[in-house]
Design a protein around this motif. Structure first.
Motif, PDB file in Angstrom:
ATOM      1  N   LEU A 205     -25.333 -19.551 -19.052  1.00  0.00           N
ATOM      2  CA  LEU A 205     -24.193 -19.130 -20.200  1.00  0.00           C
ATOM      3  C   LEU A 205     -24.309 -17.560 -19.896  1.00  0.00           C
ATOM      4  N   PRO A 206     -25.266 -16.739 -20.061  1.00  0.00           N
ATOM      5  CA  PRO A 206     -25.060 -15.230 -19.823  1.00  0.00           C
ATOM      6  C   PRO A 206     -24.499 -14.759 -18.346  1.00  0.00           C
ATOM      7  N   GLN A 207     -24.295 -15.522 -17.508  1.00  0.00           N
ATOM      8  CA  GLN A 207     -23.869 -15.068 -16.404  1.00  0.00           C
ATOM      9  C   GLN A 207     -22.280 -15.389 -16.266  1.00  0.00           C
ATOM     10  N   LEU A 208     -21.764 -16.169 -17.185  1.00  0.00           N
ATOM     11  CA  LEU A 208     -20.364 -16.198 -17.446  1.00  0.00           C
ATOM     12  C   LEU A 208     -19.754 -15.545 -18.746  1.00  0.00           C
ATOM     13  N   ALA A 209     -20.395 -15.402 -19.678  1.00  0.00           N
ATOM     14  CA  ALA A 209     -20.132 -14.790 -20.937  1.00  0.00           C
ATOM     15  C   ALA A 209     -21.137 -14.204 -21.936  1.00  0.00           C
ATOM     16  N   PRO A 210     -20.794 -13.316 -22.793  1.00  0.00           N
ATOM     17  CA  PRO A 210     -21.759 -12.878 -23.787  1.00  0.00           C
ATOM     18  C   PRO A 210     -22.097 -13.878 -25.061  1.00  0.00           C
ATOM     19  N   TYR A 211     -22.976 -14.765 -24.537  1.00  0.00           N
ATOM     20  CA  TYR A 211     -23.197 -15.689 -25.574  1.00  0.00           C
ATOM     21  C   TYR A 211     -24.489 -14.970 -26.434  1.00  0.00           C
ATOM     22  N   LEU A 212     -25.033 -14.154 -25.718  1.00  0.00           N
ATOM     23  CA  LEU A 212     -26.535 -13.744 -26.539  1.00  0.00           C
ATOM     24  C   LEU A 212     -26.106 -12.103 -26.796  1.00  0.00           C
ATOM     25  N   THR A 213     -27.093 -11.679 -27.884  1.00  0.00           N
ATOM     26  CA  THR A 213     -26.781 -10.435 -28.171  1.00  0.00           C
ATOM     27  C   THR A 213     -28.222  -9.638 -28.572  1.00  0.00           C
ATOM     28  N   ASP A 214     -28.455  -8.371 -28.511  1.00  0.00           N
ATOM     29  CA  ASP A 214     -29.760  -7.896 -28.904  1.00  0.00           C
ATOM     30  C   ASP A 214     -29.617  -7.578 -30.425  1.00  0.00           C
ATOM     31  N   ARG A 215     -28.308  -7.696 -30.965  1.00  0.00           N
ATOM     32  CA  ARG A 215     -28.466  -7.487 -32.380  1.00  0.00           C
ATOM     33  C   ARG A 215     -29.161  -8.406 -33.249  1.00  0.00           C
ATOM     34  N   HIS A 216     -29.459  -9.481 -32.720  1.00  0.00           N
ATOM     35  CA  HIS A 216     -30.304 -10.588 -33.348  1.00  0.00           C
ATOM     36  C   HIS A 216     -31.590 -10.867 -32.367  1.00  0.00           C
ATOM     37  N   ARG A 217     -32.593 -10.582 -32.809  1.00  0.00           N
ATOM     38  CA  ARG A 217     -33.817 -11.211 -32.224  1.00  0.00           C
ATOM     39  C   ARG A 217     -34.554 -12.348 -32.679  1.00  0.00           C
ATOM     40  N   THR A 218     -34.960 -13.066 -31.953  1.00  0.00           N
ATOM     41  CA  THR A 218     -35.654 -14.484 -32.179  1.00  0.00           C
ATOM     42  C   THR A 218     -36.801 -14.574 -31.564  1.00  0.00           C
ATOM     43  N   PRO A 219     -37.711 -15.745 -31.783  1.00  0.00           N
ATOM     44  CA  PRO A 219     -38.921 -15.819 -31.103  1.00  0.00           C
ATOM     45  C   PRO A 219     -38.667 -15.963 -29.603  1.00  0.00           C
ATOM     46  N   TRP A 220     -37.372 -16.541 -29.152  1.00  0.00           N
ATOM     47  CA  TRP A 220     -37.267 -16.778 -27.776  1.00  0.00           C
ATOM     48  C   TRP A 220     -36.394 -15.543 -27.072  1.00  0.00           C
ATOM     49  N   GLY A 221     -36.399 -14.314 -27.834  1.00  0.00           N
ATOM     50  CA  GLY A 221     -35.461 -13.373 -27.049  1.00  0.00           C
ATOM     51  C   GLY A 221     -34.210 -13.036 -28.014  1.00  0.00           C
ATOM     52  N   ASP A 222     -33.435 -12.386 -27.157  1.00  0.00           N
ATOM     53  CA  ASP A 222     -32.104 -12.280 -27.603  1.00  0.00           C
ATOM     54  C   ASP A 222     -31.526 -13.446 -28.315  1.00  0.00           C
ATOM     55  N   GLY A 223     -30.827 -13.284 -29.719  1.00  0.00           N
ATOM     56  CA  GLY A 223     -30.020 -14.338 -30.256  1.00  0.00           C
ATOM     57  C   GLY A 223     -28.799 -14.642 -29.963  1.00  0.00           C
ATOM     58  N   LEU A 224     -28.497 -15.945 -30.174  1.00  0.00           N
ATOM     59  CA  LEU A 224     -26.970 -16.206 -29.980  1.00  0.00           C
ATOM     60  C   LEU A 224     -26.010 -15.039 -30.771  1.00  0.00           C
ATOM     61  N   ASP A 225     -24.882 -14.963 -30.241  1.00  0.00           N
ATOM     62  CA  ASP A 225     -23.814 -13.957 -30.873  1.00  0.00           C
ATOM     63  C   ASP A 225     -22.824 -14.800 -31.663  1.00  0.00           C
ATOM     64  N   LEU A 226     -23.302 -15.060 -33.065  1.00  0.00           N
ATOM     65  CA  LEU A 226     -22.403 -16.272 -33.699  1.00  0.00           C
ATOM     66  C   LEU A 226     -21.517 -15.377 -34.578  1.00  0.00           C
ATOM     67  N   ASP A 227     -21.548 -14.141 -34.781  1.00  0.00           N
ATOM     68  CA  ASP A 227     -20.944 -13.237 -35.733  1.00  0.00           C
ATOM     69  C   ASP A 227     -20.125 -11.949 -35.174  1.00  0.00           C
ATOM     70  N   GLY A 228     -20.408 -11.781 -33.726  1.00  0.00           N
ATOM     71  CA  GLY A 228     -19.675 -10.578 -33.276  1.00  0.00           C
ATOM     72  C   GLY A 228     -18.264 -10.787 -32.899  1.00  0.00           C
ATOM     73  N   PRO A 229     -17.652  -9.686 -32.604  1.00  0.00           N
ATOM     74  CA  PRO A 229     -16.116  -9.609 -32.210  1.00  0.00           C
ATOM     75  C   PRO A 229     -15.884 -10.689 -31.101  1.00  0.00           C
ATOM     76  N   ASP A 230     -16.762 -11.317 -30.456  1.00  0.00           N
ATOM     77  CA  ASP A 230     -16.470 -12.186 -29.281  1.00  0.00           C
ATOM     78  C   ASP A 230     -17.043 -13.623 -29.742  1.00  0.00           C
ATOM     79  N   ALA A 231     -17.281 -13.799 -30.886  1.00  0.00           N
ATOM     80  CA  ALA A 231     -18.109 -14.928 -31.307  1.00  0.00           C
ATOM     81  C   ALA A 231     -17.309 -16.411 -31.382  1.00  0.00           C
ATOM     82  N   GLY A 232     -15.951 -16.377 -31.332  1.00  0.00           N
ATOM     83  CA  GLY A 232     -15.392 -17.330 -31.559  1.00  0.00           C
ATOM     84  C   GLY A 232     -15.815 -18.553 -30.651  1.00  0.00           C
ATOM     85  N   PRO A 233     -15.557 -18.400 -29.100  1.00  0.00           N
ATOM     86  CA  PRO A 233     -16.037 -19.309 -28.259  1.00  0.00           C
ATOM     87  C   PRO A 233     -17.357 -19.655 -28.301  1.00  0.00           C
ATOM     88  N   VAL A 234     -18.467 -18.701 -28.715  1.00  0.00           N
ATOM     89  CA  VAL A 234     -19.738 -19.089 -28.715  1.00  0.00           C
ATOM     90  C   VAL A 234     -19.943 -20.132 -30.054  1.00  0.00           C
TER      91      VAL A 234
END
Length: 554
Positions: A205-234
């Motif tokens: 997924l990250p090779q195609l689109a900005p699914y992840l963001t460093d605004r949210h950190r999780t135990p697995w690394g960068d979190g999913l971008d569910l609330d940013g300006p490009d979050a609709g498709p995510v």
């Protein structure tokens, strides 16, 4: 849903392919060795129809320079997460059973891992065992995640294609057959899904689109971008995946993994939006479909209706497990440090959560929220599940940790207690084989890091050296024995009889909390028409002998 659909759509003359890939300057789909350019659409989407393609067509997304990737929204990955995707038409299945689901209060969960439930490790083999589960008295079979992951062996929480079914389990058609067989027996099916992270291997997924963001950190690394300006498709990616399970596969419930780790600061949390859409589908189709959340926060917001809450049907309530386990085993490591007192078992049985705002020593602050006004049927509780067994260094079950007689009163409290009960596969007959943590990563560096990391973690805690997750023997020793001889058969019959009692008193158990009295580590639960006594001790108490129990109706 008005949002664009991810993945392929079968049309009258072919297949229309869609992908969200704003990071690609060009994008094509490769079918039968020929590349078909996709046309750009607004907001980073690419789309195009390939005439003559259809169910069973293999395809790949092709980036500039010719690099071919699997479709992250494919419905089938017959050769694994790195190989070509396959078009799957869910409408080809002819459903035999018209099943509208079960009311929440009727649910008795049986959690199973497809790969270790049978020697064959497939959905079709698991379906053959469903009549025995129906006869036992469980009403809802909960499948640990079936989405594709790297290799053949994994718990399933490392999935990377959220719309597909793992090929080694039989692929998507096998899941439809499994659900159909369960429905014919009157069993509901719950599917465990993971929308808080993606697995580390095969995630394109990250090779195609900005699914992840460093605004949210999780135990697995960068979190999913569910609330940013490009979050609709995510958001559309995960919401669409969830809806296809209940629509195209007729799953009756979704269990959302680790919802406390889904970081979403937008106006409508992803879980709340998912509940909205599942509820709307259920109304349209006249079905009962439940959304159940795993949530480590003891937060009633998960259950409260919108706009303040997420609106989930029920929540996994781990406090009963923790209180029971700490009491009967004496273990106090990590989160169990907060537990061990008999009165905590009593509170879990009488209210659902032990911690409702009190200070947690393990967490270093207040934990939980009050549960006043919530019915027992809004909680799912257990004595064992995949996490609580498998995250132990050696994956021991209670049958290997406790005196055998202790298993009967524990079962009585869980099955006739307060919450919706959950059994982990094999618990009903006292499986003594472990359920261990296993993986089969193909990336050598990742495989080494997982093995070494788990080893270091448990050695640092003074727990000894755990088995290597990458070793196939770790997986094989976790496969059920399905023993029915001697005490194993007797324990299964004990569970069957308890579930028979629960069925007769289902509405009363689900609707009101019991009065709970305690005599040391012996507990008495009273409801109109039903009294349950269980002694969780090798000393007599409450008129019971060591590890004694009784059920009185009327």
């Amino acid at each position: 849903m008005s949002r664009p659909a991810h993945g392929p759509e079968i049309t009258t003359g072919g297949v229309r392919f869609r992908a969200w890939a704003p990071r690609a300057e060009r994008l094509a789909v490769r079918v039968d060795g020929a590349d078909h350019p996709l046309s750009p659409a607004p907001e980073g989407w690419w789309t195009g129809e390939v005439r003559g393609a259809g169910h069973g067509t293999r395809y790949q997304l092709v980036l500039p320079g010719g690099r071919a990737l699997p479709d992250p929204a494919s419905r089938a990955q017959p050769d694994g997460v790195h190989a070509a995707s396959e078009v799957f038409d869910p409408a080809r299945h002819r459903w035999r059973s018209a099943f509208a689901g079960l009311p929440l209060e009727a649910l008795v969960f049986y959690e199973l891992h497809v790969g270790t439930f049978t020697a064959a490790g497939t959905l079709d083999a698991a379906a053959e065992a469903l009549p025995g589960l129906a006869e036992l008295g469980v009403t809802c079979v909960e499948l640990m995640p079936v989405q594709p992951f790297a290799g053949a062996r994994n718990w399933g929480y490392d999935g990377v294609q959220s719309w597909a079914v793992h090929a080694a389990y039989g692929g998507p058609a096998a899941l439809q057959r499994f659900v159909d067989r369960a429905h014919a027996l009157g069993l509901a099916v719950c599917l465990d899904v993971v929308y808080n992270h993606l697995g580390p291997e095969g995630n394109y997924l990250p090779q195609l689109a900005p699914y992840l963001t460093d605004r949210h950190r999780t135990p697995w690394g960068d979190g999913l971008d569910l609330d940013g300006p490009d979050a609709g498709p995510v958001r559309a990616y995960f919401l669409g995946a969830a809806l296809q399970w209940v629509r195209d596969f007729r799953v009756d419930a979704l269990r959302l993994d680790a919802t406390h780790a889904i970081r979403d600061d937008g106006p409508r949390h992803l879980v709340a939006a998912l509940c909205d859409e599942v509820s709307a589908l259920a109304r349209r189709e006249g079905r009962r479909i439940h959304v159940i959340a795993e949530n480590d926060d003891n937060d009633r917001r998960v259950l409260d209706p919108p706009p303040a809450g997420w609106g989930c049907s029920a929540v996994w309530a781990d406090d009963l497990h923790h209180a029971l386990h700490a009491l009967v085993t004496g273990e106090r490591e990590r989160y169990l440090a907060d537990f061990g007192a008999p009165e905590q078992v009593a509170r879990a049985l009488a209210e659902g959560f032990v911690f409702q705002g009190e200070r947690s020593a393990y967490r270093g602050g207040p934990h939980g929220t009050p549960v006043a006004g919530l019915a027992p049927s809004r909680f799912v509780a257990c004595a064992q599940n995949h996490d609580q067994i498998g995250n132990r260094p050696h994956g021991e079950r209670l049958a290997a940790l406790l005196p055998w007689p202790a298993l009967e009163p524990i079962a009585a409290l869980v099955l006739l207690g307060s919450a919706l009960p959950l059994l982990f596969m094999g618990e009903e007959y006292g499986e003594t084989r472990p359920f261990q943590y296993f993986t089969s990563h193909g990336d050598a560096a990742l495989a080494r890091a997982v093995s070494e990391g788990r080893r270091a973690e448990h050695i640092a805690r003074g727990q000894g050296e755990p088995p290597d997750p990458q070793d196939e023997r770790t997986f094989l020793r976790s496969t059920l024995s399905h023993r029915s001889d001697g005490r194993h058969g007797a324990l299964r019959e004990h569970h069957r009889r308890l579930l028979e009692v629960r069925r007769r008193h289902r509405d009363a158990i689900a609707a009101r909390w019991p009065e709970v009295a305690r005599d040391g580590a012996a507990f008495t639960l009273r409801r109109p028409g039903l009294t349950v006594r269980a002694n969780l001790s090798d000393r007599a108490g409450a008129g019971l002998g060591p590890w004694g129990w009784s059920v009185t109706e009327g």
